[in-house]
Design a protein around this motif. Structure first.
Motif, PDB file in Angstrom:
ATOM      1  N   HIS A  29      40.184 -20.623 -19.709  1.00 33.20           N
ATOM      2  CA  HIS A  29      41.601 -20.940 -19.903  1.00 33.20           C
ATOM      3  C   HIS A  29      42.460 -19.748 -19.506  1.00 33.20           C
ATOM      4  O   HIS A  29      42.078 -18.600 -19.699  1.00 33.20           O
ATOM      5  CB  HIS A  29      41.865 -21.330 -21.363  1.00 33.20           C
ATOM      6  CG  HIS A  29      41.067 -22.510 -21.785  1.00 33.20           C
ATOM      7  ND1 HIS A  29      40.229 -22.475 -22.876  1.00 33.20           N
ATOM      8  CD2 HIS A  29      40.938 -23.751 -21.245  1.00 33.20           C
ATOM      9  CE1 HIS A  29      39.647 -23.655 -23.004  1.00 33.20           C
ATOM     10  NE2 HIS A  29      40.057 -24.444 -22.021  1.00 33.20           N
ATOM     11  N   GLU A  62      48.464 -26.422 -28.234  1.00 32.43           N
ATOM     12  CA  GLU A  62      48.658 -26.653 -26.802  1.00 32.43           C
ATOM     13  C   GLU A  62      48.868 -28.144 -26.518  1.00 32.43           C
ATOM     14  O   GLU A  62      48.358 -28.997 -27.248  1.00 32.43           O
ATOM     15  CB  GLU A  62      47.454 -26.142 -25.995  1.00 32.43           C
ATOM     16  CG  GLU A  62      47.252 -24.641 -26.035  1.00 32.43           C
ATOM     17  CD  GLU A  62      48.258 -23.873 -25.208  1.00 32.43           C
ATOM     18  OE1 GLU A  62      49.024 -24.481 -24.427  1.00 32.43           O
ATOM     19  OE2 GLU A  62      48.283 -22.628 -25.354  1.00 32.43           O
ATOM     20  N   LYS A  63      49.597 -28.436 -25.463  1.00 30.21           N
ATOM     21  CA  LYS A  63      49.868 -29.831 -25.102  1.00 30.21           C
ATOM     22  C   LYS A  63      48.589 -30.612 -24.802  1.00 30.21           C
ATOM     23  O   LYS A  63      48.519 -31.812 -25.020  1.00 30.21           O
ATOM     24  CB  LYS A  63      50.818 -29.877 -23.903  1.00 30.21           C
ATOM     25  CG  LYS A  63      52.221 -29.441 -24.260  1.00 30.21           C
ATOM     26  CD  LYS A  63      53.161 -29.535 -23.080  1.00 30.21           C
ATOM     27  CE  LYS A  63      54.564 -29.244 -23.567  1.00 30.21           C
ATOM     28  NZ  LYS A  63      55.175 -28.097 -22.991  1.00 30.21           N
ATOM     29  N   ASN A  64      47.581 -29.918 -24.298  1.00 27.57           N
ATOM     30  CA  ASN A  64      46.309 -30.571 -23.979  1.00 27.57           C
ATOM     31  C   ASN A  64      45.248 -30.301 -25.049  1.00 27.57           C
ATOM     32  O   ASN A  64      44.071 -30.141 -24.748  1.00 27.57           O
ATOM     33  CB  ASN A  64      45.820 -30.117 -22.607  1.00 27.57           C
ATOM     34  CG  ASN A  64      45.484 -28.638 -22.563  1.00 27.57           C
ATOM     35  OD1 ASN A  64      45.878 -27.863 -23.432  1.00 27.57           O
ATOM     36  ND2 ASN A  64      44.752 -28.248 -21.537  1.00 27.57           N
ATOM     37  N   ALA A  65      45.657 -30.269 -26.301  1.00 27.53           N
ATOM     38  CA  ALA A  65      44.752 -29.932 -27.406  1.00 27.53           C
ATOM     39  C   ALA A  65      43.511 -30.816 -27.426  1.00 27.53           C
ATOM     40  O   ALA A  65      42.413 -30.330 -27.700  1.00 27.53           O
ATOM     41  CB  ALA A  65      45.484 -30.017 -28.737  1.00 27.53           C
ATOM     42  N   ALA A  66      43.662 -32.086 -27.128  1.00 28.34           N
ATOM     43  CA  ALA A  66      42.508 -32.994 -27.152  1.00 28.34           C
ATOM     44  C   ALA A  66      41.454 -32.555 -26.138  1.00 28.34           C
ATOM     45  O   ALA A  66      40.246 -32.692 -26.385  1.00 28.34           O
ATOM     46  CB  ALA A  66      42.953 -34.423 -26.882  1.00 28.34           C
ATOM     47  N   GLU A  67      41.898 -32.017 -25.015  1.00 28.16           N
ATOM     48  CA  GLU A  67      40.971 -31.555 -23.985  1.00 28.16           C
ATOM     49  C   GLU A  67      40.301 -30.232 -24.375  1.00 28.16           C
ATOM     50  O   GLU A  67      39.339 -29.821 -23.732  1.00 28.16           O
ATOM     51  CB  GLU A  67      41.704 -31.371 -22.656  1.00 28.16           C
ATOM     52  CG  GLU A  67      42.261 -32.668 -22.095  1.00 28.16           C
ATOM     53  CD  GLU A  67      43.171 -32.436 -20.903  1.00 28.16           C
ATOM     54  OE1 GLU A  67      43.112 -31.340 -20.287  1.00 28.16           O
ATOM     55  OE2 GLU A  67      43.952 -33.353 -20.596  1.00 28.16           O
ATOM     56  N   ARG A  68      40.813 -29.594 -25.394  1.00 28.25           N
ATOM     57  CA  ARG A  68      40.286 -28.295 -25.832  1.00 28.25           C
ATOM     58  C   ARG A  68      39.386 -28.409 -27.061  1.00 28.25           C
ATOM     59  O   ARG A  68      39.110 -27.417 -27.724  1.00 28.25           O
ATOM     60  CB  ARG A  68      41.437 -27.346 -26.128  1.00 28.25           C
ATOM     61  CG  ARG A  68      42.192 -26.946 -24.883  1.00 28.25           C
ATOM     62  CD  ARG A  68      43.253 -25.945 -25.247  1.00 28.25           C
ATOM     63  NE  ARG A  68      43.989 -25.551 -24.067  1.00 28.25           N
ATOM     64  CZ  ARG A  68      44.201 -24.290 -23.731  1.00 28.25           C
ATOM     65  NH1 ARG A  68      43.764 -23.321 -24.496  1.00 28.25           N
ATOM     66  NH2 ARG A  68      44.881 -24.006 -22.649  1.00 28.25           N
ATOM     67  N   CYS A  84      45.068 -23.175 -29.765  1.00 26.14           N
ATOM     68  CA  CYS A  84      44.593 -24.263 -28.891  1.00 26.14           C
ATOM     69  C   CYS A  84      45.031 -25.621 -29.441  1.00 26.14           C
ATOM     70  O   CYS A  84      45.366 -26.525 -28.669  1.00 26.14           O
ATOM     71  CB  CYS A  84      43.078 -24.223 -28.743  1.00 26.14           C
ATOM     72  SG  CYS A  84      42.478 -22.955 -27.602  1.00 26.14           S
TER      73      CYS A  84
END
Length: 132
Positions: free
Chosen positions: A104, A45-51, A42
Motif C-alpha cells: 500500500h 480508508e475508502k477501500n476498507a473492505a479490500e484491506r 485501514c
C-alpha cells in the motif's frame, strides 16, 4: 522511563540487562501500537473492505508483539525457551505484516511496514543472545 532501565533494575538482573533483548522489547511495544493504529487507519480508508487481510495481519502482529514484550520483560526465574519461541513468532508476524503493508502507498501502511522491519531485526539480534 526507559524499559531497559526497568529491566536492569529488576533484582534478578542486578544491572546486567540483555541490551539486544531490551531493544527487541522496546520495538515490540512500539510495533504493537503502530500495527494497532495502522489497522484502524485501514478501516477508515475508502477501500476498507479490500484491506481486510491487511487489517487482519496488522491486528495479529499487534497481538503477537504485545505477547512477546510481556513475556520478554519477565525476569524472575528463567524461561529462555519460551522467550526464544516468542521472538521467532514475533519475527514471522512482523515480516508477514510488513510484506502486506508494503503493498500500500499510504503513509500509515509505510510507517507500519518500517516499524515491523525494525522490530523483526531487533528480535533476530535478541535471539542471538539467548541460550539455545
Amino acid at each position: 522511563m526507559s524499559i531497559k532501565e526497568m529491566i536492569a533494575e529488576h533484582p534478578d538482573v542486578q544491572g546486567h540487562e540483555n541490551e539486544p533483548l531490551g531493544n527487541a522489547v522496546r520495538h515490540a511495544m512500539y510495533c504493537a501500537a503502530i500495527c494497532n493504529s495502522c489497522a484502524d487507519a485501514c478501516l477508515a480508508e475508502k477501500n476498507a473492505a479490500e484491506r481486510a487481510q491487511c487489517i487482519r495481519l496488522c491486528n495479529d502482529c499487534s497481538d503477537v508483539c504485545t505477547a512477546t514484550y510481556r513475556v520478554a520483560t519477565r525476569r524472575t526465574g528463567s524461561n529462555e525457551a519460551l522467550i526464544r519461541e516468542m521472538l521467532k513468532v514475533c519475527i514471522a508476524a512482523c515480516e508477514t505484516c510488513a510484506e502486506m503493508c508494503e503493498m500500500h502507498e499510504d503513509a500509515h501502511c509505510r510507517r507500519c511496514a518500517k516499524m515491523c522491519r525494525e522490530c523483526s531485526e531487533d528480535c533476530r539480534k535478541a535471539l542471538e543472545t539467548l541460550p539455545a
